[in-house]
Design an enzyme around this catalytic site. Structure first.
Site, PDB file in Angstrom:
ATOM      1  N   SER A 106       0.842  -1.193   0.000  1.00  0.00           N
ATOM      2  CA  SER A 106       0.000   0.000   0.000  1.00  0.00           C
ATOM      3  C   SER A 106       0.878   1.244   0.000  1.00  0.00           C
ATOM      4  O   SER A 106       2.105   1.156  -0.040  1.00  0.00           O
ATOM      5  CB  SER A 106      -0.975  -0.013   1.181  1.00  0.00           C
ATOM      6  OG  SER A 106      -0.281   0.026   2.381  1.00  0.00           O
ATOM      7  N   HIS A 158      -1.291   0.420  -3.723  1.00  0.00           N
ATOM      8  CA  HIS A 158      -2.433   1.307  -3.457  1.00  0.00           C
ATOM      9  C   HIS A 158      -1.913   2.736  -3.447  1.00  0.00           C
ATOM     10  O   HIS A 158      -0.900   3.022  -2.832  1.00  0.00           O
ATOM     11  CB  HIS A 158      -3.058   0.980  -2.098  1.00  0.00           C
ATOM     12  CG  HIS A 158      -3.669  -0.391  -2.055  1.00  0.00           C
ATOM     13  ND1 HIS A 158      -3.962  -1.023  -0.882  1.00  0.00           N
ATOM     14  CD2 HIS A 158      -4.024  -1.240  -3.049  1.00  0.00           C
ATOM     15  CE1 HIS A 158      -4.491  -2.210  -1.157  1.00  0.00           C
ATOM     16  NE2 HIS A 158      -4.531  -2.367  -2.461  1.00  0.00           N
ATOM     17  N   ASP A 166      -6.016  -6.820   1.073  1.00  0.00           N
ATOM     18  CA  ASP A 166      -5.863  -6.962  -0.375  1.00  0.00           C
ATOM     19  C   ASP A 166      -4.475  -7.534  -0.662  1.00  0.00           C
ATOM     20  O   ASP A 166      -3.494  -7.100  -0.093  1.00  0.00           O
ATOM     21  CB  ASP A 166      -6.015  -5.584  -1.042  1.00  0.00           C
ATOM     22  CG  ASP A 166      -5.993  -5.677  -2.568  1.00  0.00           C
ATOM     23  OD1 ASP A 166      -6.406  -6.728  -3.092  1.00  0.00           O
ATOM     24  OD2 ASP A 166      -5.566  -4.703  -3.207  1.00  0.00           O
TER      25      ASP A 166
END
Lengths: 187, 280
Positions: A12, A39, A132
């Site tokens: 991320s 991300h 995720d």
């Protein structure tokens, strides 16, 4: 020369420093493609590539739809798109709904890369604040690929790495430095 | 896991029972959508293909489900800034400006365009046409109502494109949101103003088989994040359609990460962010 054909890394926004470190250590003529699915802040499109490019000897590219995947390049999933790998080593992009509150979703990039590269893929999950990537890494393992997570003790936010370790029996738990050494040994 | 053969069977059963042809859709996204369809309906592929052959209403619903794409107000602000400062000024002198939003999805792109045109004093001369394969998305476009909290980013995009001037930071435009849409925080909605909602002409249109269904060529065609779902073959056909539907010097805008590949690219000059039809 290793058996692997591609490397995919998920993390991320908080893993930016680790990613930068990894990217900075790879030589210009690194013989594999490196795909980054990170991300990012949805509405900040530019800046990320530029920041990584300053540190990297390999070219950093946000791929267009249907671009061929080539060795010696680092590909960064574009903001606000899902990034898929298609059979025939090409990228495909999608504006389907967010998955795991994310677009790009790491799971989707890993699913498709695992399907395409099977046991020739190295999948790496770094620090991150949601789960995720966990199922994505499992798909890499299930397809016979090699799976690595960043040592949770070293992660700013270990949710993503711990979820990955829960989802599948990962091959290696490595510090950033060990990840770098591993990648350099593939060359 | 859905295989390539499964996808092929699915495509065949739709083709046999309707005029929709998904043969040239890009493999990866399509496979994912078929997987989702099976999960959402709790059925397997055999049940799905059987139902598709028997139930026209179900088939239409399936087509709607697999052709949904997401978008947002002023998605990709950089592109809208290019439109505002580089493209639309070139069209301002035209008596009429014909614009086609091909694959308009839920309509945010249309409203973004109408707002921008109005700010530039060009709304009256604009003829705006919008098409999509998905009738449900067309209805959504016409309604012009969007979730508020989920879409807070719309307001940031609006600020970037409408209120700020990246070429002159001193110059700020004080444009209230209420000029263009009403925000209802209780109902959690953003509703476009009526003068915007009644401006565009909406038509159902399938880029795979329908040509230019309007009685005009266009000065500007936007088709963003649609051809990513097509293979190279279909992409070329669609780009040809756009080329033939544009006036000389007309502009084509694709998604931020889409490009024209192969022979079709010879008909256009590419500038960062947009394509311009070449003169012959």
């Amino acid at each position: 020369m290793s058996n692997y054909k591609a490397i995919m890394i998920g993390g991320s926004a908080g893993s930016f420093q680790v990613v930068t470190k990894i990217v900075a250590s790879l030589p210009k003529d690194y013989p594999l493609p490196v795909m980054l699915c990170l991300h990012r802040l949805k509405h900040v499109r530019s800046g990320f590539v530029e920041a990584l490019s300053i540190k990297s000897q390999m070219p950093i590219i946000e791929p267009d739809d249907k671009d061929p995947i080539k060795s010696g390049r680092i590909y960064l999933a574009p903001a606000n798109y899902h990034m898929y790998v298609e059979l025939g080593n090409k990228f495909a992009l999608s504006t389907e709904d967010v998955v795991n509150h994310s677009r790009p979703a790491i799971d989707l990039s890993f699913f498709t890369a695992a399907y395409n590269y099977k046991n020739k893929l190295v999948g790496i999950i770094l620090s991150g604040a949601n789960k995720d990537g966990a199922l994505g890494l499992k798909s890499v393992k299930d397809a016979g690929g090699l799976t690595i997570v960043q040592d949770p003790n070293e992660c700013q936010v270990p949710t993503m790495t711990l979820a990955s370790m829960n989802a599948t029996n990962v091959d290696h738990v490595f510090s950033t430095q060990k990840i770098i050494n591993f990648l350099l040994n593939l060359a | 896991m859905v295989t390539n053969e499964d996808v092929q069977r699915f495509i065949n059963s739709i083709q046999a029972a309707s005029t929709y042809d998904f043969t040239d859709y890009s493999e990866r996204s399509f496979k994912r959508r078929v997987e989702k369809l099976l999960v959402d309906n709790g059925i397997d592929l055999n049940q799905l293909t059987y139902k598709l052959s028997k139930d026209k209403v179900f088939l239409e619903k399936v087509v709607r489900d697999i052709t949904v794409n997401t978008t947002e107000l002023f998605r990709d602000p950089e592109m809208w800034i290019t439109l505002r400062y580089q493209i639309l000024p070139k069209l301002k002198k035209n008596k009429s400006i014909f614009i086609w939003h091909a694959g308009c999805s839920s309509g945010q792109e249309i409203y973004s365009m109408l707002i921008l045109l109005n700010e530039m004093g060009m709304l009256d001369q604009a003829k705006v046409f919008a098409t999509d394969i998905n009738s449900e998305m067309l209805e959504k476009s016409k309604a012009g109502v969007y979730k508020y909290r989920f879409n807070l980013g719309y307001l940031d995009n609006f600020d970037k494109v409408i209120r700020e001037n990246p070429y002159n930071f001193e110059e700020k435009f004080d444009v209230p949101y209420e000029k263009y849409f009403d925000i209802d925080k209780v109902k959690d909605t953003i509703t476009m103003k009526q003068f915007l909602r009644e401006k565009a002409v909406f038509r159902k249109h399938d880029l795979v088989k329908d040509g230019n269904i309007f009685y005009s060529k266009f000065d500007l065609i936007l088709c963003r994040n649609v051809i990513i779902y097509f293979n190279n073959n279909l992409q070329n056909r669609v780009i040809d359609l756009f080329g033939n539907s544009l006036y000389r010097d007309g502009f084509l805008i694709l998604g931020a990460h889409e490009s024209i590949l192969g022979q079709a690219s010879n008909s256009f000059d590419r500038t960062k962010g947009f394509y311009k039809k070449k003169q012959f």
